[in-house]
Design an enzyme around this catalytic site. Structure first.
Site, PDB file in Angstrom:
ATOM      1  N   ASP A 114      94.191  20.482 -25.040  1.00 31.25           N
ATOM      2  CA  ASP A 114      93.870  20.627 -23.971  1.00 31.25           C
ATOM      3  C   ASP A 114      93.930  21.774 -23.582  1.00 31.25           C
ATOM      4  O   ASP A 114      95.097  22.801 -23.665  1.00 31.25           O
ATOM      5  CB  ASP A 114      94.905  19.926 -22.929  1.00 31.25           C
ATOM      6  CG  ASP A 114      94.411  19.680 -21.650  1.00 31.25           C
ATOM      7  OD1 ASP A 114      93.859  20.706 -20.959  1.00 31.25           O
ATOM      8  OD2 ASP A 114      94.698  18.828 -20.953  1.00 31.25           O
ATOM      9  N   ASP A 119      84.709   2.256 -22.184  1.00 27.60           N
ATOM     10  CA  ASP A 119      84.830   1.933 -20.861  1.00 27.60           C
ATOM     11  C   ASP A 119      83.761   2.733 -19.932  1.00 27.60           C
ATOM     12  O   ASP A 119      83.509   2.359 -18.782  1.00 27.60           O
ATOM     13  CB  ASP A 119      86.212   2.165 -20.412  1.00 27.60           C
ATOM     14  CG  ASP A 119      86.266   1.641 -19.013  1.00 27.60           C
ATOM     15  OD1 ASP A 119      85.856   0.484 -18.682  1.00 27.60           O
ATOM     16  OD2 ASP A 119      86.731   2.350 -18.002  1.00 27.60           O
ATOM     17  N   GLU A 122      75.008   4.032 -16.627  1.00 27.47           N
ATOM     18  CA  GLU A 122      75.813   2.892 -15.889  1.00 27.47           C
ATOM     19  C   GLU A 122      74.820   2.471 -14.761  1.00 27.47           C
ATOM     20  O   GLU A 122      74.495   3.046 -13.829  1.00 27.47           O
ATOM     21  CB  GLU A 122      77.006   3.267 -15.606  1.00 27.47           C
ATOM     22  CG  GLU A 122      77.835   3.983 -16.802  1.00 27.47           C
ATOM     23  CD  GLU A 122      79.367   4.253 -16.459  1.00 27.47           C
ATOM     24  OE1 GLU A 122      79.766   3.861 -15.262  1.00 27.47           O
ATOM     25  OE2 GLU A 122      80.159   4.541 -17.419  1.00 27.47           O
ATOM     26  N   THR A 154      87.431   6.731 -22.333  1.00 28.85           N
ATOM     27  CA  THR A 154      87.808   5.999 -21.155  1.00 28.85           C
ATOM     28  C   THR A 154      87.499   7.250 -19.779  1.00 28.85           C
ATOM     29  O   THR A 154      88.015   7.166 -18.790  1.00 28.85           O
ATOM     30  CB  THR A 154      88.941   5.593 -20.728  1.00 28.85           C
ATOM     31  OG1 THR A 154      90.083   6.403 -21.319  1.00 28.85           O
ATOM     32  CG2 THR A 154      89.242   4.182 -21.893  1.00 28.85           C
ATOM     33  N   ALA A 155      86.858   8.275 -20.474  1.00 31.22           N
ATOM     34  CA  ALA A 155      86.743   9.232 -19.412  1.00 31.22           C
ATOM     35  C   ALA A 155      85.451   9.141 -18.828  1.00 31.22           C
ATOM     36  O   ALA A 155      85.190   8.679 -17.866  1.00 31.22           O
ATOM     37  CB  ALA A 155      86.821  10.635 -20.156  1.00 31.22           C
ATOM     38  N   ARG A 156      84.241   9.952 -19.168  1.00 30.16           N
ATOM     39  CA  ARG A 156      82.945   9.931 -18.777  1.00 30.16           C
ATOM     40  C   ARG A 156      81.890   9.624 -19.941  1.00 30.16           C
ATOM     41  O   ARG A 156      82.167  10.632 -20.836  1.00 30.16           O
ATOM     42  CB  ARG A 156      82.437  11.363 -17.826  1.00 30.16           C
ATOM     43  CG  ARG A 156      83.139  11.318 -16.805  1.00 30.16           C
ATOM     44  CD  ARG A 156      82.960  10.300 -15.809  1.00 30.16           C
ATOM     45  NE  ARG A 156      83.412  10.241 -14.556  1.00 30.16           N
ATOM     46  CZ  ARG A 156      84.501   9.887 -14.035  1.00 30.16           C
ATOM     47  NH1 ARG A 156      85.133   9.128 -14.804  1.00 30.16           N
ATOM     48  NH2 ARG A 156      85.177   9.794 -12.720  1.00 30.16           N
ATOM     49  N   GLY A 166      88.547   1.239 -16.033  1.00 25.81           N
ATOM     50  CA  GLY A 166      89.864   1.561 -16.280  1.00 25.81           C
ATOM     51  C   GLY A 166      90.853   1.686 -15.314  1.00 25.81           C
ATOM     52  O   GLY A 166      91.882   1.610 -15.176  1.00 25.81           O
ATOM     53  N   HIS A 172      83.255   0.373 -17.100  1.00 32.07           N
ATOM     54  CA  HIS A 172      83.885   1.448 -16.297  1.00 32.07           C
ATOM     55  C   HIS A 172      84.917   0.640 -15.442  1.00 32.07           C
ATOM     56  O   HIS A 172      84.830   0.840 -14.054  1.00 32.07           O
ATOM     57  CB  HIS A 172      82.875   2.226 -15.572  1.00 32.07           C
ATOM     58  CG  HIS A 172      83.324   3.404 -15.237  1.00 32.07           C
ATOM     59  ND1 HIS A 172      82.632   4.489 -15.255  1.00 32.07           N
ATOM     60  CD2 HIS A 172      84.578   3.853 -15.036  1.00 32.07           C
ATOM     61  CE1 HIS A 172      82.942   5.634 -14.675  1.00 32.07           C
ATOM     62  NE2 HIS A 172      84.378   5.171 -14.803  1.00 32.07           N
TER      63      HIS A 172
END
Length: 330
Positions: free
Chosen positions: A173, A258, A263, A232-234, A284, A282
């Site tokens: 990160d 996800d 979408e 599960t982010a973008r 989550g 999507h």
């Protein structure tokens, strides 16, 4: 003073709505399936003080059409549907609700990890088709290495459970330095250092100019052969054609997604045709607990700002507006 709050969705979790109504606010909602143009129409015709933004686009035209608008709060943390530059130009702060859905997203991340490793969706399909297929090539996660890209509240929750499963956990990160906030997790100073270690790679990063398409064919090829990708982010942070090719070739064992680049998932999607992909739409943050947390957080954000009680400045995505308006960010 009664404020008019516009929610760009058909509803808000009862706890959030109750906060607004108890404060005497007038709350407007969009009908289900509304478009960005319809949002602009409401904002051009109503004296709106604040917007609680869900998934429908909040465009520059909509923001400019509403001279009474003072504050925007996203119902969640991702703001790609909000024209933040237009809000900033108009002196309007944009807040998010960090952490409100972190537990739910972390749990789905873990669910996708387990489902892909043990081929749960494929095996379920085999049984429903009348075939007693006992696949022998599922993967045990214990003893494998998990790589987390983005190590905020979601990533840290995932890490704690993965450690309990007996996984070795590594993270990258760019916003973090020094010791890991989770004991037992190895922090790396570059993405390139992390990728070759990740038997499972889980993404927890925002979508921006730096992350769009970040996981292209070159970076996916740096993962160990037979790795698992969980997102599960973008969806847009992954190059989907490159991902499809890696899954088809066996370079990747599986993917749990996800979020997708487009979408809802279009008919005929190559991802949907692959047996080693687990897809969810999507969801989550779509648990009752997460929706309540995001709704109450967004309600507190707009009411706090409108009432002169500035919300936590760390939840403002354009804090320069607070400085310009002489709002404290200390």
């Amino acid at each position: 003073m009664a404020f008019t709050i516009f929610v760009t969705a058909p509803k808000l979790a009862p706890a959030g709505l109750r906060i607004l109504e108890d404060a005497g606010c007038r709350v407007l909602f969009m009908r289900d399936g509304s478009s960005a143009a319809e949002v602009e129409g409401v904002m051009a015709s109503e004296a709106i003080d604040a917007v609680i933004s869900r998934t429908v686009e909040l465009s520059a035209a909509a923001i400019r059409s509403c001279p009474s608008l003072k504050v925007i709060s996203k119902h969640g943390v991702g703001v790609p549907n909000i024209d933040v530059a237009a809000a900033t130009a108009a002196g309007i702060p944009v807040y998010v609700t960090p952490g409100a859905n972190a537990q739910s997203v972390a749990e789905l991340t873990l669910g996708l990890m387990l489902a892909t490793a043990r081929k749960v969706a494929w095996l379920d399909g085999e049984l429903r088709a009348g075939r007693w297929t006992r696949a022998q090539d599922g993967l045990q996660l214990g003893g494998r290495r998990l790589g987390l890209v983005g190590f905020g509240q979601v990533g840290q929750r995932v890490a704690k459970v993965a450690l309990a499963l007996g996984m070795e956990v590594h993270a990258f990160d760019p916003a973090l330095s020094g010791p890991s906030p989770v004991e037992g997790v190895v922090l790396h100073d570059s993405l390139d250092a992390l990728l070759p270690l990740a038997d499972v790679l889980s993404l927890h990063i925002p979508l921006n100019a730096h992350t769009r398409g970040l996981f292209d064919a070159q970076r996916l090829a740096r993962l160990p052969r037979g790795a698992i990708l969980v997102n599960t982010a973008r969806g847009e942070v992954v190059d989907e054609p490159a991902l499809v090719e890696a899954l088809r070739s066996g370079a990747l064992f599986a993917a749990g997604l996800d979020t997708m680049a487009v979408e809802p998932l279009p008919a005929g999607s190559a991802l949907a045709a692959l047996p080693n992909v687990v897809l969810t739409p999507h969801v989550g943050g779509s648990t009752a607990a997460a929706l309540e947390g995001m709704a109450t957080g967004a309600a507190h954000n707009v009411l706090g700002f409108l009432s002169g009680r500035a919300p936590d400045p760390s939840s403002c995505v354009n804090p320069q507006v607070l400085i310009r308006n002489n709002r404290s960010i200390a």
